[in-house]
Design a protein around this motif. Structure first.
Motif, PDB file in Angstrom:
ATOM      1  N   THR A 165       0.833  -1.215   0.000  1.00  0.00           N
ATOM      2  CA  THR A 165       0.000   0.000   0.000  1.00  0.00           C
ATOM      3  C   THR A 165       0.862   1.257   0.000  1.00  0.00           C
ATOM      4  O   THR A 165       0.579   2.235  -0.711  1.00  0.00           O
ATOM      5  CB  THR A 165      -0.929  -0.007   1.217  1.00  0.00           C
ATOM      6  N   ASP A 166       1.911   1.250   0.789  1.00  0.00           N
ATOM      7  CA  ASP A 166       2.800   2.409   0.864  1.00  0.00           C
ATOM      8  C   ASP A 166       3.473   2.684  -0.480  1.00  0.00           C
ATOM      9  O   ASP A 166       3.547   3.837  -0.931  1.00  0.00           O
ATOM     10  CB  ASP A 166       3.854   2.166   1.948  1.00  0.00           C
ATOM     11  N   ILE A 167       3.932   1.622  -1.142  1.00  0.00           N
ATOM     12  CA  ILE A 167       4.606   1.797  -2.430  1.00  0.00           C
ATOM     13  C   ILE A 167       3.636   2.285  -3.495  1.00  0.00           C
ATOM     14  O   ILE A 167       3.924   3.207  -4.266  1.00  0.00           O
ATOM     15  CB  ILE A 167       5.270   0.475  -2.854  1.00  0.00           C
ATOM     16  N   GLU A 250     -10.786 -13.488 -17.544  1.00  0.00           N
ATOM     17  CA  GLU A 250     -10.901 -12.994 -18.909  1.00  0.00           C
ATOM     18  C   GLU A 250     -12.012 -11.968 -19.002  1.00  0.00           C
ATOM     19  O   GLU A 250     -13.123 -12.184 -18.529  1.00  0.00           O
ATOM     20  CB  GLU A 250     -11.143 -14.161 -19.855  1.00  0.00           C
ATOM     21  N   GLY A 251     -11.722 -10.866 -19.672  1.00  0.00           N
ATOM     22  CA  GLY A 251     -12.703  -9.802 -19.849  1.00  0.00           C
ATOM     23  C   GLY A 251     -12.829  -8.884 -18.654  1.00  0.00           C
ATOM     24  O   GLY A 251     -13.507  -7.852 -18.743  1.00  0.00           O
ATOM     25  N   GLU A 252     -12.247  -9.224 -17.546  1.00  0.00           N
ATOM     26  CA  GLU A 252     -12.355  -8.381 -16.342  1.00  0.00           C
ATOM     27  C   GLU A 252     -10.997  -7.824 -15.896  1.00  0.00           C
ATOM     28  O   GLU A 252     -10.904  -6.657 -15.517  1.00  0.00           O
ATOM     29  CB  GLU A 252     -12.980  -9.177 -15.192  1.00  0.00           C
ATOM     30  N   THR A 253     -10.007  -8.676 -15.932  1.00  0.00           N
ATOM     31  CA  THR A 253      -8.661  -8.252 -15.536  1.00  0.00           C
ATOM     32  C   THR A 253      -7.701  -8.471 -16.698  1.00  0.00           C
ATOM     33  O   THR A 253      -8.052  -9.071 -17.722  1.00  0.00           O
ATOM     34  CB  THR A 253      -8.166  -9.048 -14.320  1.00  0.00           C
ATOM     35  N   ALA A 254      -6.514  -7.991 -16.513  1.00  0.00           N
ATOM     36  CA  ALA A 254      -5.468  -8.223 -17.517  1.00  0.00           C
ATOM     37  C   ALA A 254      -5.106  -9.702 -17.535  1.00  0.00           C
ATOM     38  O   ALA A 254      -5.460 -10.468 -16.623  1.00  0.00           O
ATOM     39  CB  ALA A 254      -4.248  -7.366 -17.194  1.00  0.00           C
ATOM     40  N   ASP A 255      -4.402 -10.092 -18.583  1.00  0.00           N
ATOM     41  CA  ASP A 255      -4.045 -11.506 -18.693  1.00  0.00           C
ATOM     42  C   ASP A 255      -2.783 -11.839 -17.914  1.00  0.00           C
ATOM     43  O   ASP A 255      -2.170 -12.891 -18.124  1.00  0.00           O
ATOM     44  CB  ASP A 255      -3.847 -11.901 -20.154  1.00  0.00           C
ATOM     45  N   GLY A 256      -2.377 -10.967 -17.009  1.00  0.00           N
ATOM     46  CA  GLY A 256      -1.230 -11.216 -16.142  1.00  0.00           C
ATOM     47  C   GLY A 256      -1.448 -10.557 -14.797  1.00  0.00           C
ATOM     48  O   GLY A 256      -2.310  -9.680 -14.636  1.00  0.00           O
ATOM     49  N   ALA A 257      -0.690 -10.977 -13.788  1.00  0.00           N
ATOM     50  CA  ALA A 257      -0.795 -10.420 -12.441  1.00  0.00           C
ATOM     51  C   ALA A 257       0.611 -10.323 -11.849  1.00  0.00           C
ATOM     52  O   ALA A 257       1.574 -10.915 -12.361  1.00  0.00           O
ATOM     53  CB  ALA A 257      -1.693 -11.273 -11.556  1.00  0.00           C
ATOM     54  N   LEU A 258       0.719  -9.572 -10.752  1.00  0.00           N
ATOM     55  CA  LEU A 258       2.000  -9.389 -10.072  1.00  0.00           C
ATOM     56  C   LEU A 258       1.952 -10.021  -8.686  1.00  0.00           C
ATOM     57  O   LEU A 258       0.967  -9.865  -7.962  1.00  0.00           O
ATOM     58  CB  LEU A 258       2.324  -7.899  -9.923  1.00  0.00           C
ATOM     59  N   MET A 259       3.009 -10.767  -8.356  1.00  0.00           N
ATOM     60  CA  MET A 259       3.169 -11.293  -7.001  1.00  0.00           C
ATOM     61  C   MET A 259       4.231 -10.447  -6.300  1.00  0.00           C
ATOM     62  O   MET A 259       5.389 -10.421  -6.717  1.00  0.00           O
ATOM     63  CB  MET A 259       3.586 -12.763  -7.014  1.00  0.00           C
ATOM     64  N   PHE A 260       3.828  -9.757  -5.237  1.00  0.00           N
ATOM     65  CA  PHE A 260       4.719  -8.839  -4.538  1.00  0.00           C
ATOM     66  C   PHE A 260       5.385  -9.573  -3.383  1.00  0.00           C
ATOM     67  O   PHE A 260       4.712 -10.074  -2.471  1.00  0.00           O
ATOM     68  CB  PHE A 260       3.921  -7.637  -4.019  1.00  0.00           C
ATOM     69  N   LEU A 261       6.715  -9.627  -3.410  1.00  0.00           N
ATOM     70  CA  LEU A 261       7.504 -10.186  -2.312  1.00  0.00           C
ATOM     71  C   LEU A 261       8.080  -9.020  -1.496  1.00  0.00           C
ATOM     72  O   LEU A 261       8.913  -8.272  -2.007  1.00  0.00           O
ATOM     73  CB  LEU A 261       8.649 -11.046  -2.840  1.00  0.00           C
ATOM     74  N   PRO A 262       7.662  -8.834  -0.262  1.00  0.00           N
ATOM     75  CA  PRO A 262       8.140  -7.687   0.523  1.00  0.00           C
ATOM     76  C   PRO A 262       9.543  -7.887   1.089  1.00  0.00           C
ATOM     77  O   PRO A 262       9.844  -7.396   2.171  1.00  0.00           O
ATOM     78  CB  PRO A 262       7.097  -7.581   1.640  1.00  0.00           C
ATOM     79  N   VAL A 289       7.735  -9.544  -8.203  1.00  0.00           N
ATOM     80  CA  VAL A 289       8.386  -8.241  -8.030  1.00  0.00           C
ATOM     81  C   VAL A 289       8.760  -8.059  -6.561  1.00  0.00           C
ATOM     82  O   VAL A 289       8.100  -8.569  -5.658  1.00  0.00           O
ATOM     83  CB  VAL A 289       7.472  -7.082  -8.487  1.00  0.00           C
ATOM     84  N   SER A 290       9.849  -7.334  -6.366  1.00  0.00           N
ATOM     85  CA  SER A 290      10.294  -6.931  -5.024  1.00  0.00           C
ATOM     86  C   SER A 290       9.886  -5.479  -4.799  1.00  0.00           C
ATOM     87  O   SER A 290       9.346  -4.834  -5.704  1.00  0.00           O
ATOM     88  CB  SER A 290      11.813  -7.096  -4.921  1.00  0.00           C
ATOM     89  N   PRO A 291      10.135  -4.928  -3.615  1.00  0.00           N
ATOM     90  CA  PRO A 291       9.796  -3.506  -3.420  1.00  0.00           C
ATOM     91  C   PRO A 291      10.433  -2.579  -4.455  1.00  0.00           C
ATOM     92  O   PRO A 291       9.793  -1.654  -4.952  1.00  0.00           O
ATOM     93  CB  PRO A 291      10.326  -3.224  -2.001  1.00  0.00           C
ATOM     94  N   THR A 292      11.694  -2.843  -4.832  1.00  0.00           N
ATOM     95  CA  THR A 292      12.365  -1.981  -5.799  1.00  0.00           C
ATOM     96  C   THR A 292      11.786  -2.142  -7.194  1.00  0.00           C
ATOM     97  O   THR A 292      11.433  -1.154  -7.861  1.00  0.00           O
ATOM     98  CB  THR A 292      13.864  -2.297  -5.821  1.00  0.00           C
ATOM     99  N   THR A 293      11.664  -3.395  -7.654  1.00  0.00           N
ATOM    100  CA  THR A 293      11.144  -3.628  -9.004  1.00  0.00           C
ATOM    101  C   THR A 293       9.660  -3.298  -9.087  1.00  0.00           C
ATOM    102  O   THR A 293       9.178  -2.915 -10.152  1.00  0.00           O
ATOM    103  CB  THR A 293      11.388  -5.085  -9.410  1.00  0.00           C
ATOM    104  N   CYS A 294       8.955  -3.401  -7.966  1.00  0.00           N
ATOM    105  CA  CYS A 294       7.533  -3.011  -7.968  1.00  0.00           C
ATOM    106  C   CYS A 294       7.392  -1.515  -8.199  1.00  0.00           C
ATOM    107  O   CYS A 294       6.521  -1.075  -8.958  1.00  0.00           O
ATOM    108  CB  CYS A 294       6.885  -3.412  -6.648  1.00  0.00           C
ATOM    109  N   MET A 295       8.266  -0.718  -7.553  1.00  0.00           N
ATOM    110  CA  MET A 295       8.224   0.732  -7.759  1.00  0.00           C
ATOM    111  C   MET A 295       8.515   1.077  -9.219  1.00  0.00           C
ATOM    112  O   MET A 295       7.844   1.940  -9.824  1.00  0.00           O
ATOM    113  CB  MET A 295       9.236   1.409  -6.836  1.00  0.00           C
ATOM    114  N   ALA A 296       9.480   0.382  -9.839  1.00  0.00           N
ATOM    115  CA  ALA A 296       9.788   0.636 -11.245  1.00  0.00           C
ATOM    116  C   ALA A 296       8.611   0.261 -12.140  1.00  0.00           C
ATOM    117  O   ALA A 296       8.267   0.971 -13.089  1.00  0.00           O
ATOM    118  CB  ALA A 296      11.038  -0.154 -11.650  1.00  0.00           C
TER     119      ALA A 296
END
Length: 387
Positions: A165-167, A250-262, A289-296
């Motif tokens: 949330t902070d990022i 399908e039709g609601e979200t993108a065809d990919g998602a992100l897994m955030f590792l804090p 993604v990590s905190p750094t790559t998530c910000m990018a």
């Protein structure tokens, strides 16, 4: 008996005795006189020598007196010089003492200022140390709290969500994402980014495989490390599968998602030791993604959102450009008219100056009683716009 010449004298003769007596007395007198004379000569010589010695002594006494007078003068001069030197020495010593006192005063003042400054700096450093100690104690408490958080699975999830949330709040506008968004399948995503189509809204879900990573970090032997590493890969694969099944609609979200590792450490271990798990995420269209790559990544999404909003506002932008073009045309037309008026006003001012010059000449001639006929000048042109 005594024979003198032809005469013989007996000692018993009174005349002989008397003569001898007279002769003896005479001889004695002569001896006495000779002795006295000799002594008198010696006394005269002694008296003369004594007189000479007395005279020399008198001269010596006079010279001694003169030397004593000169010595007294020299002693007085020496005394005066000594007094002057003593006064000079006293003055010099007083000046040096005053200078030393002044320097000592300055030194003491400087030392006092330096001491005060040092004490102030020491107090500031002590305050900094106290603050650092307080921060260390606080950090220790935070570490203990972090350990408490990480020891509980539910708290770990909350920790990852709070960091995510902070990022996100720092990278994106508030209206471009939704936290704890509920999808049509009833699943709740930690964060849903409202990207335009394509690619469409994309889900970010926070996961923290802490137990597996902690076991891997605590492993001492190579066998234990290999076992813990396989367990870590298996835990990450479970999270990848869960995200793929829950948040790719399908039709609601993108065809990919992100897994955030804090955790940057977990992210680095996955890419360094478990690249096949990362590739498995790519195959499932779940990007870790990590905190750094998530910000990018979020910065890239912000550029996409900005571009989409510019496209949505393209009609308004074109309308504003048309109005701007019309206003520029009006300004150009007004500028042409203003240029014409300014040029005509310049000509009028030139004519007024010419007429004023002629009027001045006429006034000078009248003042000098010169009534000769003046030359006919051209009539003054008047701007019909100002008549």
């Amino acid at each position: 008996m005594i024979q003198i010449g032809d005469q013989t004298y007996a000692f018993s003769d009174p005349w002989v005795i008397g003569g001898f007596a007279a002769i003896s007395v005479t001889l004695l007198v002569l001896v006495l006189l000779l002795t006295t004379a000799r002594r008198a000569g010696r006394s005269a010589d002694a008296v003369s020598s004594i007189a000479q010695q007395v005279g020399q002594l008198s001269q010596n006494v006079v010279a001694l007196g003169q030397g004593q007078s000169q010595l007294a003068g020299n002693i007085q001069s020496v005394s005066d010089a000594q007094a002057i030197a003593q006064v000079h020495v006293i003055q010099t010593m007083e000046a040096r003492l005053a200078e030393v006192q002044e320097k000592m005063k300055d030194t003491l003042t400087g030392s006092s200022e330096k001491t005060t400054k040092s004490l102030t700096q020491l107090q500031e450093r002590l305050a900094t140390i106290d603050k650092a100690q307080t921060n260390i104690e606080k950090l220790s408490g935070d570490v203990l709290s972090l350990q408490d958080i990480l020891s509980n699975k539910q708290r770990r999830g909350m920790f990852g969500e709070i960091q995510l949330t902070d990022i996100v709040s720092k990278a994106l506008p508030a209206d471009s994402y939704t936290l704890q968004a509920t999808l049509s399948n009833g699943k709740r995503a930690d964060c849903l980014i409202h990207l335009p189509n394509p690619p469409g809204p994309i889900v970010i879900d926070a996961k923290f495989p802490f137990e597996a990573y902690e076991a891997y970090a605590a492993a001492e032997t190579k066998d234990d490390q290999a076992y813990a590493l396989r367990a870590l890969g298996a835990a990450v694969r479970v999270h990848i599968k869960a995200i793929s099944e829950k948040y790719l609609i399908e039709g609601e979200t993108a065809d990919g998602a992100l897994m955030f590792l804090p955790s940057e450490a977990v992210y680095a271990e996955l890419h360094a030791r478990l690249p096949e798990v990362v590739r498995a995420g790519f195959d499932a269209r779940v990007w870790i993604v990590s905190p750094t790559t998530c910000m990018a990544t979020l910065n890239t999404m912000r550029a996409i959102l900005k571009d989409a909003r510019m496209r949505e506002q393209a009609g308004e932008i074109r309308k504003a450009l048309r109005l701007l073009h019309r206003d520029v045309g009006i300004i150009a037309e007004k500028a042409v008219k203003l240029d014409t008026h300014l040029r005509q006003a310049g000509e009028d001012v030139s004519g007024v100056l010419t007429a004023a010059t002629r009027a001045g000449k006429r006034a000078d001639r009248l003042d000098n009683f010169d009534f000769e006929e003046l030359p006919n000048d051209a009539p003054l042109k008047v701007n019909p716009l100002i008549e």
